[in-house]
Design a protein around this motif. Structure first.
Motif, PDB file in Angstrom:
ATOM      1  N   ARG A  29       0.849  -1.190   0.000  1.00  9.15           N
ATOM      2  CA  ARG A  29       0.000   0.000   0.000  1.00  9.15           C
ATOM      3  C   ARG A  29       0.885   1.242   0.000  1.00  9.15           C
ATOM      4  O   ARG A  29       2.106   1.150   0.118  1.00  9.15           O
ATOM      5  CB  ARG A  29      -0.896   0.011   1.245  1.00  9.15           C
ATOM      6  N   VAL A  31       2.353   4.281   1.982  1.00  9.00           N
ATOM      7  CA  VAL A  31       2.611   4.443   3.413  1.00  9.00           C
ATOM      8  C   VAL A  31       3.432   5.701   3.696  1.00  9.00           C
ATOM      9  O   VAL A  31       4.288   6.097   2.910  1.00  9.00           O
ATOM     10  CB  VAL A  31       3.375   3.227   3.997  1.00  9.00           C
ATOM     11  N   SER A  32       3.121   6.322   4.826  1.00 13.39           N
ATOM     12  CA  SER A  32       4.009   7.323   5.415  1.00 13.39           C
ATOM     13  C   SER A  32       4.808   6.584   6.476  1.00 13.39           C
ATOM     14  O   SER A  32       4.230   5.873   7.299  1.00 13.39           O
ATOM     15  CB  SER A  32       3.204   8.462   6.050  1.00 13.39           C
ATOM     16  N   ASP A  54       5.028   2.008   9.649  1.00 16.98           N
ATOM     17  CA  ASP A  54       3.890   2.705   9.058  1.00 16.98           C
ATOM     18  C   ASP A  54       3.264   3.629  10.102  1.00 16.98           C
ATOM     19  O   ASP A  54       2.876   3.188  11.184  1.00 16.98           O
ATOM     20  CB  ASP A  54       2.871   1.667   8.569  1.00 16.98           C
ATOM     21  N   VAL A  55       3.175   4.901   9.769  1.00 15.80           N
ATOM     22  CA  VAL A  55       2.657   5.905  10.697  1.00 15.80           C
ATOM     23  C   VAL A  55       1.195   5.650  11.051  1.00 15.80           C
ATOM     24  O   VAL A  55       0.783   5.815  12.205  1.00 15.80           O
ATOM     25  CB  VAL A  55       2.811   7.315  10.087  1.00 15.80           C
ATOM     26  N   GLU A  56       0.402   5.235  10.078  1.00 11.81           N
ATOM     27  CA  GLU A  56      -1.040   5.104  10.289  1.00 11.81           C
ATOM     28  C   GLU A  56      -1.417   3.797  10.986  1.00 11.81           C
ATOM     29  O   GLU A  56      -2.165   3.796  11.963  1.00 11.81           O
ATOM     30  CB  GLU A  56      -1.769   5.238   8.952  1.00 11.81           C
ATOM     31  N   LEU A  57      -0.904   2.669  10.508  1.00 12.22           N
ATOM     32  CA  LEU A  57      -1.262   1.373  11.094  1.00 12.22           C
ATOM     33  C   LEU A  57      -0.324   0.954  12.219  1.00 12.22           C
ATOM     34  O   LEU A  57      -0.545  -0.076  12.862  1.00 12.22           O
ATOM     35  CB  LEU A  57      -1.280   0.292  10.011  1.00 12.22           C
ATOM     36  N   LYS A  58       0.735   1.744  12.453  1.00 14.74           N
ATOM     37  CA  LYS A  58       1.722   1.438  13.509  1.00 14.74           C
ATOM     38  C   LYS A  58       2.329   0.048  13.304  1.00 14.74           C
ATOM     39  O   LYS A  58       2.582  -0.685  14.254  1.00 14.74           O
ATOM     40  CB  LYS A  58       1.072   1.527  14.899  1.00 14.74           C
ATOM     41  N   GLU A  59       2.571  -0.300  12.056  1.00 10.86           N
ATOM     42  CA  GLU A  59       3.056  -1.629  11.695  1.00 10.86           C
ATOM     43  C   GLU A  59       4.472  -1.542  11.128  1.00 10.86           C
ATOM     44  O   GLU A  59       4.766  -0.669  10.311  1.00 10.86           O
ATOM     45  CB  GLU A  59       2.111  -2.233  10.650  1.00 10.86           C
ATOM     46  N   TYR A 201       5.238  18.485   7.977  1.00 12.45           N
ATOM     47  CA  TYR A 201       3.993  18.043   8.617  1.00 12.45           C
ATOM     48  C   TYR A 201       2.905  19.111   8.532  1.00 12.45           C
ATOM     49  O   TYR A 201       1.709  18.790   8.532  1.00 12.45           O
ATOM     50  CB  TYR A 201       4.250  17.659  10.077  1.00 12.45           C
ATOM     51  N   HIS A 206      -1.933  15.973   4.895  1.00 13.46           N
ATOM     52  CA  HIS A 206      -2.591  14.736   4.466  1.00 13.46           C
ATOM     53  C   HIS A 206      -1.687  13.512   4.626  1.00 13.46           C
ATOM     54  O   HIS A 206      -2.175  12.374   4.623  1.00 13.46           O
ATOM     55  CB  HIS A 206      -3.020  14.856   2.999  1.00 13.46           C
ATOM     56  N   ASN A 208       0.014  12.868   7.324  1.00 11.34           N
ATOM     57  CA  ASN A 208      -0.044  12.469   8.745  1.00 11.34           C
ATOM     58  C   ASN A 208       1.334  12.177   9.339  1.00 11.34           C
ATOM     59  O   ASN A 208       1.490  11.258  10.157  1.00 11.34           O
ATOM     60  CB  ASN A 208      -0.948  11.237   8.922  1.00 11.34           C
TER      61      ASN A 208
END
Length: 250
Positions: A29, A31-32, A54-59, A201, A206, A208
């Motif tokens: 995907r 990713v940030s 991954d900033v969003e999913l913390k993965e 930032y 957008h 994040n």
């Protein structure tokens, strides 16, 4: 454990060493990412880890064991990330020399914690000279003011103290002089150098992007180091296995 399971210590150790677990596949995907490296034990042990989270999913999307922190190490990790099908839309870095050039087409956020640490190293934690005190105070505002305001404060500081910055001392070098306030000049140049990356930032909300690498430093590396301290007597091979298990289950 030997008493609990009624088996010898050697039997317990063999079971632990032979234990296998699933290496998870991550869904490709956009990713940030926060990307950073750390070392376990002493630097001389050459036992470190570089990871991307991954900033969003913390993965954790990719990681490698490393012996040193170089530009090539980061390039290898980036290559691994793209090979897995990920697209990097933004990244947070700590300012290691040469690393930013690997992300020419990617928005970069410079870690504010590391930026402030760079300034503290150059000016000390408690500077005595007024221009140094003022510059350190300006840097302390990172994360709490707008890019426009920060640039104005930095520009105003430079105009006020330009003559002070240009003070020279004669010496016996070929040039015949050197700057009197070299560390202050260096601190200012560092802020100017990283200025294009300090407010990504704000300019690209957008994405994040966080303002620090703490998602890895505090959220991954610190608990990993605590885990290894508890098991400091195990072999490096076993430590690597523990780290992989930890990362795959975050």
């Amino acid at each position: 454990m030997s008493q609990k399971y009624n088996h010898s210590r050697e039997w317990i150790q063999e079971k632990i060493h032979n234990y296998t677990f699933e290496i998870k596949s991550r869904k490709p995907r956009e990713v940030s990412l926060v990307i950073d490296a750390t070392f376990f034990g002493k630097r001389g042990d050459k036992f470190g880890l570089i990871a991307a989270k991954d900033v969003e999913l913390k993965e954790i999307v990719a990681y490698n064991f490393i012996e040193s922190e170089t530009k090539e190490i980061y390039l290898d990790l980036i290559t691994q990330i793209y090979a897995k099908g990920f697209q990097i839309k933004g990244v947070v870095l700590d300012g290691k020399p040469g690393i930013f050039s690997l992300f020419k087409e990617t928005p970069i956020q410079m870690c504010h914690f590391h930026m402030k640490a760079i300034i503290s190293r150059k000016l000390t934690k408690n500077p005595k000279l007024q221009p140094s005190i003022e510059l350190k105070r300006i840097a302390s505002h990172l994360g709490s003011i707008s890019a426009c305001r920060f640039e104005y404060m930095l520009s105003s500081w430079f105009k006020r103290h330009k003559e002070f910055l240009d003070e020279k001392i004669t010496d016996e070098s070929k040039r015949g002089w050197h700057y009197k306030h070299k560390r202050l000049r260096s601190a200012y140049r560092s802020l100017i150098h990283f200025l294009p990356y300090l407010f990504t930032y704000q300019k690209a909300p957008h994405l994040n992007l966080p303002t620090t690498t703490n998602l890895l430093d505090g959220g991954c590396f610190s608990p990993l180091k605590d885990l290894l301290k508890v098991h400091r007597g195990v072999s490096k091979k076993m430590k690597r296995k523990m780290i992989v298990y930890f990362l795959e289950n975050r």
